[in-house]
Design a protein around this motif. Structure first.
Motif, PDB file in Angstrom:
ATOM      1  N   LEU A   1       0.827  -1.211   0.000  1.00 45.36           N
ATOM      2  CA  LEU A   1       0.000   0.000   0.000  1.00 45.36           C
ATOM      3  C   LEU A   1       0.862   1.262   0.000  1.00 45.36           C
ATOM      4  CD1 LEU A   1      -2.926  -0.956   2.384  1.00 45.36           C
ATOM      5  CD2 LEU A   1      -3.015  -0.594  -0.083  1.00 45.36           C
ATOM      6  N   PHE A   2       1.955   1.261   0.757  1.00 44.02           N
ATOM      7  CA  PHE A   2       2.868   2.402   0.742  1.00 44.02           C
ATOM      8  C   PHE A   2       3.472   2.598  -0.644  1.00 44.02           C
ATOM      9  CE2 PHE A   2       3.551   2.205   5.512  1.00 44.02           C
ATOM     10  CZ  PHE A   2       2.989   3.449   5.745  1.00 44.02           C
ATOM     11  N   LEU A   3       3.900   1.507  -1.266  1.00 44.05           N
ATOM     12  CA  LEU A   3       4.501   1.597  -2.598  1.00 44.05           C
ATOM     13  C   LEU A   3       3.491   2.103  -3.624  1.00 44.05           C
ATOM     14  CD1 LEU A   3       6.931   1.102  -4.414  1.00 44.05           C
ATOM     15  CD2 LEU A   3       6.139  -1.239  -4.700  1.00 44.05           C
ATOM     16  N   VAL A   4       2.276   1.578  -3.580  1.00 37.81           N
ATOM     17  CA  VAL A   4       1.233   2.043  -4.509  1.00 37.81           C
ATOM     18  C   VAL A   4       0.935   3.523  -4.271  1.00 37.81           C
ATOM     19  CG1 VAL A   4      -1.215   1.788  -5.086  1.00 37.81           C
ATOM     20  CG2 VAL A   4       0.220  -0.227  -4.851  1.00 37.81           C
ATOM     21  N   GLY A   5       0.895   3.942  -3.021  1.00 41.19           N
ATOM     22  CA  GLY A   5       0.654   5.353  -2.706  1.00 41.19           C
ATOM     23  C   GLY A   5       1.759   6.254  -3.216  1.00 41.19           C
ATOM     24  N   ILE A   6       3.002   5.832  -3.043  1.00 40.04           N
ATOM     25  CA  ILE A   6       4.138   6.623  -3.522  1.00 40.04           C
ATOM     26  C   ILE A   6       4.115   6.725  -5.042  1.00 40.04           C
ATOM     27  CG2 ILE A   6       6.660   6.598  -3.764  1.00 40.04           C
ATOM     28  CD1 ILE A   6       6.722   5.426  -0.892  1.00 40.04           C
ATOM     29  N   LEU A   7       3.858   5.611  -5.712  1.00 41.22           N
ATOM     30  CA  LEU A   7       3.791   5.632  -7.174  1.00 41.22           C
ATOM     31  C   LEU A   7       2.646   6.512  -7.666  1.00 41.22           C
ATOM     32  CD1 LEU A   7       4.530   1.886  -8.009  1.00 41.22           C
ATOM     33  CD2 LEU A   7       6.057   3.855  -8.308  1.00 41.22           C
ATOM     34  N   PHE A   8       1.499   6.447  -7.001  1.00 36.39           N
ATOM     35  CA  PHE A   8       0.360   7.280  -7.388  1.00 36.39           C
ATOM     36  C   PHE A   8       0.688   8.760  -7.225  1.00 36.39           C
ATOM     37  CE2 PHE A   8      -3.505   9.581  -6.137  1.00 36.39           C
ATOM     38  CZ  PHE A   8      -4.210   9.469  -7.321  1.00 36.39           C
ATOM     39  N   LEU A   9       1.275   9.134  -6.096  1.00 33.15           N
ATOM     40  CA  LEU A   9       1.618  10.532  -5.875  1.00 33.15           C
ATOM     41  C   LEU A   9       2.670  11.018  -6.864  1.00 33.15           C
ATOM     42  CD1 LEU A   9       1.649  10.773  -1.983  1.00 33.15           C
ATOM     43  CD2 LEU A   9      -0.039  11.704  -3.573  1.00 33.15           C
ATOM     44  N   ALA A  10       3.647  10.175  -7.187  1.00 33.81           N
ATOM     45  CA  ALA A  10       4.654  10.544  -8.185  1.00 33.81           C
ATOM     46  C   ALA A  10       4.008  10.732  -9.555  1.00 33.81           C
ATOM     47  CB  ALA A  10       5.744   9.478  -8.244  1.00 33.81           C
ATOM     48  N   TYR A  11       3.100   9.841  -9.917  1.00 37.51           N
ATOM     49  CA  TYR A  11       2.394   9.961 -11.198  1.00 37.51           C
ATOM     50  C   TYR A  11       1.572  11.252 -11.253  1.00 37.51           C
ATOM     51  CZ  TYR A  11      -1.233   9.245 -14.683  1.00 37.51           C
ATOM     52  OH  TYR A  11      -2.100   9.424 -15.717  1.00 37.51           O
ATOM     53  N   MET A  12       0.822  11.525 -10.199  1.00 40.89           N
ATOM     54  CA  MET A  12       0.002  12.741 -10.171  1.00 40.89           C
ATOM     55  C   MET A  12       0.868  13.999 -10.219  1.00 40.89           C
ATOM     56  SD  MET A  12      -3.087  11.853 -10.336  1.00 40.89           S
ATOM     57  CE  MET A  12      -3.897  13.385  -9.985  1.00 40.89           C
TER      58      MET A  12
END
Length: 61
Positions: free
Chosen positions: A27-38
């Motif tokens: 979940l942390f990794l998915v959150g970090i990737l999502f924030l980087a993408y946004m």
């Protein structure tokens, strides 16, 4: 009653996530990737040039 059921569901998911470190890490990794993408999409987006700075900052909407 509805708020109580929602609270129980959130509590149950929280207990599962905290009990299994792998799920927490995913979940942390998915959150970090999502924030980087946004951030990347926002950074690369073109500005809306149809409004002027005065219109954008005006209190009259």
């Amino acid at each position: 009653m509805e708020n109580f059921i929602i609270s129980l569901a959130v509590l149950g998911v929280s207990v599962i996530v905290l009990a299994i470190p792998t799920i927490k890490a995913i979940l942390f990794l998915v959150g970090i990737l999502f924030l980087a993408y946004m951030g990347f999409v926002t950074w690369k987006s073109k500005a809306n040039r149809s409004t002027t700075l005065d219109a954008a900052l005006s209190a009259n909407k």
